[in-house]
Every structure is written in structure tokens, then in C-alpha cells.
Design a protein around this motif. Structure first.
Motif, PDB file in Angstrom:
ATOM      1  N   GLU A 188       0.827  -1.198   0.000  1.00 35.57           N
ATOM      2  CA  GLU A 188       0.000   0.000   0.000  1.00 35.57           C
ATOM      3  C   GLU A 188       0.864   1.251   0.000  1.00 35.57           C
ATOM      4  OE1 GLU A 188      -2.368   0.172   3.508  1.00 35.57           O
ATOM      5  OE2 GLU A 188      -0.663   0.515   4.839  1.00 35.57           O
ATOM      6  N   SER A 202       1.890   4.996  -7.893  1.00 31.68           N
ATOM      7  CA  SER A 202       1.411   3.789  -8.562  1.00 31.68           C
ATOM      8  C   SER A 202       1.728   2.562  -7.726  1.00 31.68           C
ATOM      9  CB  SER A 202       2.050   3.651  -9.949  1.00 31.68           C
ATOM     10  OG  SER A 202       3.456   3.486  -9.840  1.00 31.68           O
ATOM     11  N   THR A 203       0.828   1.561  -7.833  1.00 33.57           N
ATOM     12  CA  THR A 203       1.047   0.274  -7.188  1.00 33.57           C
ATOM     13  C   THR A 203       0.347  -0.801  -8.011  1.00 33.57           C
ATOM     14  OG1 THR A 203       0.653  -1.075  -5.208  1.00 33.57           O
ATOM     15  CG2 THR A 203      -0.910   0.687  -5.651  1.00 33.57           C
ATOM     16  N   VAL A 208      -4.186   2.817  -2.139  1.00 33.28           N
ATOM     17  CA  VAL A 208      -3.534   4.128  -2.104  1.00 33.28           C
ATOM     18  C   VAL A 208      -4.439   5.094  -1.351  1.00 33.28           C
ATOM     19  CG1 VAL A 208      -2.647   6.067  -3.447  1.00 33.28           C
ATOM     20  CG2 VAL A 208      -2.322   3.730  -4.283  1.00 33.28           C
ATOM     21  N   ALA A 224      -8.121   3.022 -11.284  1.00 40.99           N
ATOM     22  CA  ALA A 224      -7.997   1.745 -10.591  1.00 40.99           C
ATOM     23  C   ALA A 224      -8.595   0.669 -11.492  1.00 40.99           C
ATOM     24  CB  ALA A 224      -8.717   1.777  -9.252  1.00 40.99           C
ATOM     25  N   THR A 255      -3.445   2.175  -9.934  1.00 40.98           N
ATOM     26  CA  THR A 255      -3.332   0.901  -9.243  1.00 40.98           C
ATOM     27  C   THR A 255      -4.022  -0.172 -10.065  1.00 40.98           C
ATOM     28  OG1 THR A 255      -3.859  -0.338  -7.222  1.00 40.98           O
ATOM     29  CG2 THR A 255      -5.381   1.426  -7.847  1.00 40.98           C
TER      30      THR A 255
END
Length: 271
Positions: A188, A202-203, A208, A224, A255
């Protein structure tokens, strides 16, 4: 114990192998260093005796000897304790020795292979790199760069810009005075408070959460792929949406698998 009369700040040049390093920057006019073995093995006692501790001008060298016969898992474990004048700088590398730097430093640049790092306060810039281990900083007066392959990255209060990257681990930032560029493949990302700058977060897998300072105009670009996007940013009545060119904060978030939440942050709010 090594002791040097030196009323001015120094630059600590650290080369550690295994064990623990504790360094304090405090109001003092001397430099003190203690190197002790953490076990009763002959190799640990020999490494402590042969550790190089010298003051060369304004540079304090602390260098644990490297031996070709020492494998990382069998490297002698040492406890290194140092006390230096406040405002000193810290640079160096550690293979598997955790580093704890208390007090106020002018600048920090550390590269560790498999170790945790904790820095209290730095008036200038900070650069931390780790292959494996948690990296944490309290207050940073300049810019912050953190890069970790496996481990959490955390900073409480940063005046300048932040660049944080983790392959596997969470990124937790408190108040940030500049821009943020943060990315993680698995983990996270939390930012307690933004109030200016252009940020890119970004992930691949993780939520987030970003807090926006009260009264700050913001332009959002959120996406997302598999997750929810929520915001409690209520526009003021009878106002047009903020354009990117007029926004105090420009925020881009991506994400693949995770939720995105943008909210108003109270002053001093941490991640």
C-alpha cells in the motif's frame, strides 16, 4: 574506546558488515567510537580489534575489515557505537548491520544489503537504498530518496520532494512539502498530507490513500483497474472545477489491484 577532540561536525564514512550500528549526533566537542563483539567467537573479537577507526580531517572513518573467508551468514557480529557533534553527515554501506542514527544530521546517504535503517532528523537531503530491510526517517529538511527491494519505507515529515520505490513493501509518508513520486509492486501507499507540487503514485497490488491539505486546489487523474475510487473532497459551492494549470496539487494515481481514497487532511496528519 576511540576519542578525538573535534568541536566541528564531521562526515562519518561507515563500512559495516554484520551486527548493529548506533550513532548519535549531539551537542559535544569530541568524537567517541566504541567497537565491541556481540558474541564470544574469536572471529568477532578479531574483527572488533581490527576495525579501522580514524579521524582524517573532518572525516571519521569506521571500517570493519573484510575477510574472504567470512561468508555473510557467518560474518562476525559487532556492536558499533559512535557519538559525534550535531550537524554531522553520515555516509556509507552496511551488509547486514542495522543502522540507527539519532539526533540531528546535516545529510545522510546509506546503502545497505540486508538491514534496517532508522534516521531521526536531517536538515538536508537523505538517500537510502536497501536490498532487504525497512527504511525509516523522522524529519527531513531537504529532499528524500528511498529505494527498497523488500521492506517498508517510511518518512514522517519531509520539506522537499520525495522519491520512493519498493518492489515488495508498503510506502508510508506523513506530511510532504514538495512533490511525490512513489511506486511499489506489492504494497500500500499512504501519504498523510500534500499541499503543493505534482505527484505520481502507482502500485500493482495495494491500496492508495492520500490526504490533501485544507484549502488546497487539486487536479486529479485517478485510475484503478480492479478497485474502488473514493474521495471526500467537497468542492466549494458555485465554483468551477480546478484546471490542471490552476491547481496547487496535481495528483496522478494508478493501481492495478487496489482501492484509491483521496481525503482532506488535518494539519500535521501522518500516514
Amino acid at each position: 574506546m576511540y576519542e578525538f577532540q573535534h568541536p566541528r561536525p564531521v562526515t562519518v564514512a561507515l563500512q559495516a558488515i554484520s551486527g548493529v550500528v548506533e550513532i548519535a549526533a549531539e551537542d559535544r566537542d569530541t568524537v567517541e567510537v566504541v567497537v565491541e563483539p556481540l558474541d564470544d567467537r574469536d572471529a568477532a573479537r578479531e574483527a572488533a580489534d581490527k576495525t579501522r577507526v580514524v579521524l582524517e580531517g573532518d572525516t571519521l572513518v569506521i571500517e570493519v575489515p573484510r575477510a574472504e573467508t567470512w561468508r555473510l551468514r557467518r560474518s562476525p557480529r559487532l556492536a558499533i557505537t559512535a557519538r559525534v557533534p550535531a550537524g554531522s553527515a553520515l555516509t556509507g554501506k552496511s551488509a547486514a548491520a542495522d543502522v540507527r542514527a539519532s539526533g540531528v544530521w546535516s545529510a545522510v546517504k546509506l546503502d545497505v544489503a540486508s538491514a534496517d535503517v532508522r534516521i531521526d532528523a536531517v536538515t538536508g537531503d537523505v538517500s537510502l537504498d536497501a536490498a532487504s530491510g525497512d527504511l525509516a526517517v523522522g524529519r527531513v529538511g531537504g529532499a528524500l530518496k528511498m529505494d527498497g527491494a523488500s521492506g517498508d519505507l517510511r518518512a514522517d515529515d519531509v520539506t522537499g520532494d520525495v522519491k520512493a520505490k519498493s518492489a515488495s513493501g508498503g510506502i508510508h509518508l506523513g506530511a510532504v512539502g514538495g512533490s511525490v513520486k512513489a511506486s511499489t509492486a506489492s504494497g500500500e501507499v499512504r501519504v498523510g498530507r500534500l499541499h503543493q507540487g505534482r505527484s505520481d503514485i502507482s502500485t500493482a497490488s495495494g491500496d492508495v490513500r492520500v490526504g490533501i491539505a485544507a484549502g488546497t486546489g487539486i487536479w486529479l487523474d485517478l485510475n484503478a483497474v480492479s478497485g474502488r475510487m473514493t474521495s471526500d473532497l467537497a468542492p466549494r459551492p458555485d465554483t468551477e472545477p480546478v484546471a490542471a494549470s490552476d491547481a496547487t496539487v496535481e495528483l496522478k494515481v494508478r493501481t492495478a489491484s487496489g482501492d484509491i481514497h483521496i481525503h482532506r487532511a488535518a494539519e500535521g496528519m501522518a500516514a
